[in-house]
Design a protein around this motif. Structure first.
Motif, PDB file in Angstrom:
ATOM      1  N   ILE A 127       0.818  -1.206   0.000  1.00  0.00           N
ATOM      2  CA  ILE A 127       0.000   0.000   0.000  1.00  0.00           C
ATOM      3  C   ILE A 127       0.854   1.258   0.000  1.00  0.00           C
ATOM      4  CG2 ILE A 127      -0.194   0.028   2.530  1.00  0.00           C
ATOM      5  CD1 ILE A 127      -3.044   1.146   2.145  1.00  0.00           C
ATOM      6  N   SER A 128       0.394   2.284  -0.690  1.00  0.00           N
ATOM      7  CA  SER A 128       1.057   3.595  -0.668  1.00  0.00           C
ATOM      8  C   SER A 128       0.004   4.670  -0.894  1.00  0.00           C
ATOM      9  CB  SER A 128       2.144   3.690  -1.741  1.00  0.00           C
ATOM     10  OG  SER A 128       1.584   3.549  -3.031  1.00  0.00           O
ATOM     11  N   MET A 129       0.364   5.898  -0.569  1.00  0.00           N
ATOM     12  CA  MET A 129      -0.542   7.027  -0.733  1.00  0.00           C
ATOM     13  C   MET A 129       0.187   8.205  -1.346  1.00  0.00           C
ATOM     14  SD  MET A 129      -2.567   6.937   2.916  1.00  0.00           S
ATOM     15  CE  MET A 129      -3.131   8.612   2.611  1.00  0.00           C
ATOM     16  N   GLU A 130      -0.565   9.039  -2.033  1.00  0.00           N
ATOM     17  CA  GLU A 130      -0.018  10.285  -2.581  1.00  0.00           C
ATOM     18  C   GLU A 130      -1.040  11.390  -2.390  1.00  0.00           C
ATOM     19  OE1 GLU A 130       2.280  10.905  -6.541  1.00  0.00           O
ATOM     20  OE2 GLU A 130       0.183  11.424  -6.975  1.00  0.00           O
ATOM     21  N   GLU A 131      -0.559  12.568  -2.006  1.00  0.00           N
ATOM     22  CA  GLU A 131      -1.418  13.761  -1.950  1.00  0.00           C
ATOM     23  C   GLU A 131      -0.738  14.909  -2.647  1.00  0.00           C
ATOM     24  OE1 GLU A 131      -0.834  16.703  -0.209  1.00  0.00           O
ATOM     25  OE2 GLU A 131       0.302  16.227   1.596  1.00  0.00           O
ATOM     26  N   ILE A 132      -1.540  15.693  -3.375  1.00  0.00           N
ATOM     27  CA  ILE A 132      -1.031  16.844  -4.125  1.00  0.00           C
ATOM     28  C   ILE A 132      -1.866  18.063  -3.743  1.00  0.00           C
ATOM     29  CG2 ILE A 132      -0.466  17.789  -6.393  1.00  0.00           C
ATOM     30  CD1 ILE A 132      -0.706  14.911  -7.498  1.00  0.00           C
ATOM     31  N   HIS A 133      -1.185  19.154  -3.391  1.00  0.00           N
ATOM     32  CA  HIS A 133      -1.861  20.406  -3.043  1.00  0.00           C
ATOM     33  C   HIS A 133      -1.115  21.588  -3.639  1.00  0.00           C
ATOM     34  CE1 HIS A 133      -4.082  18.060   0.002  1.00  0.00           C
ATOM     35  NE2 HIS A 133      -4.954  19.039  -0.054  1.00  0.00           N
ATOM     36  N   HIS A 134      -1.736  22.748  -3.534  1.00  0.00           N
ATOM     37  CA  HIS A 134      -1.130  23.993  -3.991  1.00  0.00           C
ATOM     38  C   HIS A 134       0.104  24.323  -3.148  1.00  0.00           C
ATOM     39  CE1 HIS A 134      -3.048  25.887  -0.477  1.00  0.00           C
ATOM     40  NE2 HIS A 134      -4.074  25.118  -0.785  1.00  0.00           N
ATOM     41  N   THR A 135       0.958  25.161  -3.685  1.00  0.00           N
ATOM     42  CA  THR A 135       2.244  25.449  -3.049  1.00  0.00           C
ATOM     43  C   THR A 135       2.116  26.286  -1.781  1.00  0.00           C
ATOM     44  OG1 THR A 135       2.476  27.325  -4.574  1.00  0.00           O
ATOM     45  CG2 THR A 135       3.573  25.267  -5.178  1.00  0.00           C
ATOM     46  N   LYS A 136       0.950  26.874  -1.521  1.00  0.00           N
ATOM     47  CA  LYS A 136       0.774  27.683  -0.309  1.00  0.00           C
ATOM     48  C   LYS A 136       0.317  26.860   0.886  1.00  0.00           C
ATOM     49  CE  LYS A 136       0.003  32.100  -2.629  1.00  0.00           C
ATOM     50  NZ  LYS A 136      -0.866  33.291  -2.766  1.00  0.00           N
ATOM     51  N   LYS A 137       0.065  25.577   0.681  1.00  0.00           N
ATOM     52  CA  LYS A 137      -0.330  24.735   1.811  1.00  0.00           C
ATOM     53  C   LYS A 137       0.875  24.535   2.720  1.00  0.00           C
ATOM     54  CE  LYS A 137      -2.743  20.536   3.161  1.00  0.00           C
ATOM     55  NZ  LYS A 137      -3.584  21.327   4.090  1.00  0.00           N
ATOM     56  N   LEU A 138       0.699  24.803   4.021  1.00  0.00           N
ATOM     57  CA  LEU A 138       1.839  24.859   4.933  1.00  0.00           C
ATOM     58  C   LEU A 138       2.220  23.516   5.523  1.00  0.00           C
ATOM     59  CD1 LEU A 138       0.975  28.153   6.877  1.00  0.00           C
ATOM     60  CD2 LEU A 138       2.504  27.854   4.917  1.00  0.00           C
ATOM     61  N   ASP A 139       1.266  22.609   5.702  1.00  0.00           N
ATOM     62  CA  ASP A 139       1.573  21.335   6.353  1.00  0.00           C
ATOM     63  C   ASP A 139       1.669  20.210   5.328  1.00  0.00           C
ATOM     64  OD1 ASP A 139      -1.187  21.916   6.075  1.00  0.00           O
ATOM     65  OD2 ASP A 139      -1.678  20.128   7.244  1.00  0.00           O
ATOM     66  N   ALA A 140       2.481  19.219   5.634  1.00  0.00           N
ATOM     67  CA  ALA A 140       2.613  18.034   4.794  1.00  0.00           C
ATOM     68  C   ALA A 140       2.956  16.835   5.683  1.00  0.00           C
ATOM     69  CB  ALA A 140       3.699  18.231   3.739  1.00  0.00           C
ATOM     70  N   PRO A 141       2.298  15.701   5.489  1.00  0.00           N
ATOM     71  CA  PRO A 141       1.207  15.495   4.546  1.00  0.00           C
ATOM     72  C   PRO A 141      -0.043  16.250   4.970  1.00  0.00           C
ATOM     73  CG  PRO A 141       1.407  13.585   5.973  1.00  0.00           C
ATOM     74  CD  PRO A 141       2.565  14.491   6.296  1.00  0.00           C
ATOM     75  N   SER A 142      -0.996  16.308   4.094  1.00  0.00           N
ATOM     76  CA  SER A 142      -2.242  17.027   4.385  1.00  0.00           C
ATOM     77  C   SER A 142      -3.017  16.327   5.494  1.00  0.00           C
ATOM     78  CB  SER A 142      -3.108  17.084   3.126  1.00  0.00           C
ATOM     79  OG  SER A 142      -3.556  15.781   2.778  1.00  0.00           O
ATOM     80  N   GLY A 143      -3.877  17.074   6.147  1.00  0.00           N
ATOM     81  CA  GLY A 143      -4.747  16.470   7.144  1.00  0.00           C
ATOM     82  C   GLY A 143      -5.636  15.398   6.543  1.00  0.00           C
ATOM     83  N   THR A 144      -6.054  15.602   5.304  1.00  0.00           N
ATOM     84  CA  THR A 144      -6.870  14.602   4.618  1.00  0.00           C
ATOM     85  C   THR A 144      -6.098  13.304   4.434  1.00  0.00           C
ATOM     86  OG1 THR A 144      -8.076  16.344   3.463  1.00  0.00           O
ATOM     87  CG2 THR A 144      -8.189  14.130   2.520  1.00  0.00           C
ATOM     88  N   ALA A 145      -4.824  13.417   4.038  1.00  0.00           N
ATOM     89  CA  ALA A 145      -3.994  12.221   3.871  1.00  0.00           C
ATOM     90  C   ALA A 145      -3.815  11.490   5.202  1.00  0.00           C
ATOM     91  CB  ALA A 145      -2.639  12.606   3.280  1.00  0.00           C
ATOM     92  N   ILE A 146      -3.636  12.251   6.272  1.00  0.00           N
ATOM     93  CA  ILE A 146      -3.479  11.631   7.592  1.00  0.00           C
ATOM     94  C   ILE A 146      -4.766  10.905   7.984  1.00  0.00           C
ATOM     95  CG2 ILE A 146      -3.149  12.110  10.046  1.00  0.00           C
ATOM     96  CD1 ILE A 146      -1.257  14.394   9.202  1.00  0.00           C
TER      97      ILE A 146
END
Length: 233
Positions: free
Chosen positions: A125-144
């Motif tokens: 299993i693996s995951m990927e998240e892509i967001h705009h460059t102004k998003k401050l946290d990584a990974p996203s809360g949605t990915a978590i």
């Protein structure tokens, strides 16, 4: 409904548009330049600020008995404190890593798939998240949230950003690309085939609509809630 917006960036402005379309009044708009304001002028607060100030914003609302809906991520080390503060003040609080109605359906689909895949050890299993460059946290809360849903229904113990200890961890790749509202994918890969589930946001409107719907639902209630409560799922 009189709404205060804490965080008046692109997301805050989109929430304002949706709220006005649905007949509400925005009585307060707070950004980094706002120094003094009275949160009690609002019936409810929608917080899409930044991680550094989110907990203080939420605490201020709860201490002043103003219901608060928060979509800010990156502050969850203090979530339990906020939840306890809500209970102490007999307040009302909703946090969601993502308010999109489609994403919340995706959360449920993700957990169901994880249960089905639990004993199929040939799949990695693996995951990927892509967001705009102004998003401050990584990974996203949605990915978590997605990773936590898998962990709850599998033998995985944790997630790891850009690290691949595949025996116990779910590797998450986080990418930042201009003007991407949010794309999340979960992949199960084997030598025989690959199973992918994916959610792609086309704009911020879905997030904004969900936040306003959550605010409408929260008014008059007491307790700590999630989008599952709002959507009845």
């Amino acid at each position: 409904m009189k709404i205060a917006l804490l965080g008046y960036g692109r997301m805050g402005k989109t929430i304002e548009q949706i709220a006005l379309q649905r007949g509400h009044e925005v009585v307060l708009k707070v950004d980094e330049h706002t120094k003094n304001y009275d949160i009690k002028t609002a019936d409810i607060v929608i917080d899409f600020s930044i991680p550094a100030v989110a907990f203080n914003n939420i605490s201020n609302c709860l201490n002043n008995n103003v219901p608060v809906v928060s979509g800010t991520t990156g502050w969850l080390d203090k979530f339990n404190i906020a939840a306890e503060l809500c209970k102490q003040n007999n307040g009302a609080f909703i946090y969601a890593s993502n308010f999109s109605l489609g994403v919340n359906i995706f959360f449920e689909l993700n957990e169901y798939l994880a249960k089905m895949m639990r004993n199929l050890n040939e799949y990695q299993i693996s995951m990927e998240e892509i967001h705009h460059t102004k998003k401050l946290d990584a990974p996203s809360g949605t990915a978590i949230t997605l990773a936590e849903g898998i962990i709850k229904n599998s033998d995985k113990k944790s997630w790891a950003l850009n690290v691949t200890n595949k025996e116990t961890e779910i590797p998450i790749i986080a990418k930042r690309i201009n003007d991407v509202p949010g794309t999340h994918s979960v992949t199960y890969n084997s030598s025989i085939d690959t199973i992918d589930i994916k959610h792609t946001a086309h704009s911020r409107d879905g997030f904004a609509l969900g936040a306003v719907v959550a605010a409408e639902w929260l008014v008059g209630k007491t307790g700590v809630f999630t989008m599952k409560d709002v959507l009845g799922i």
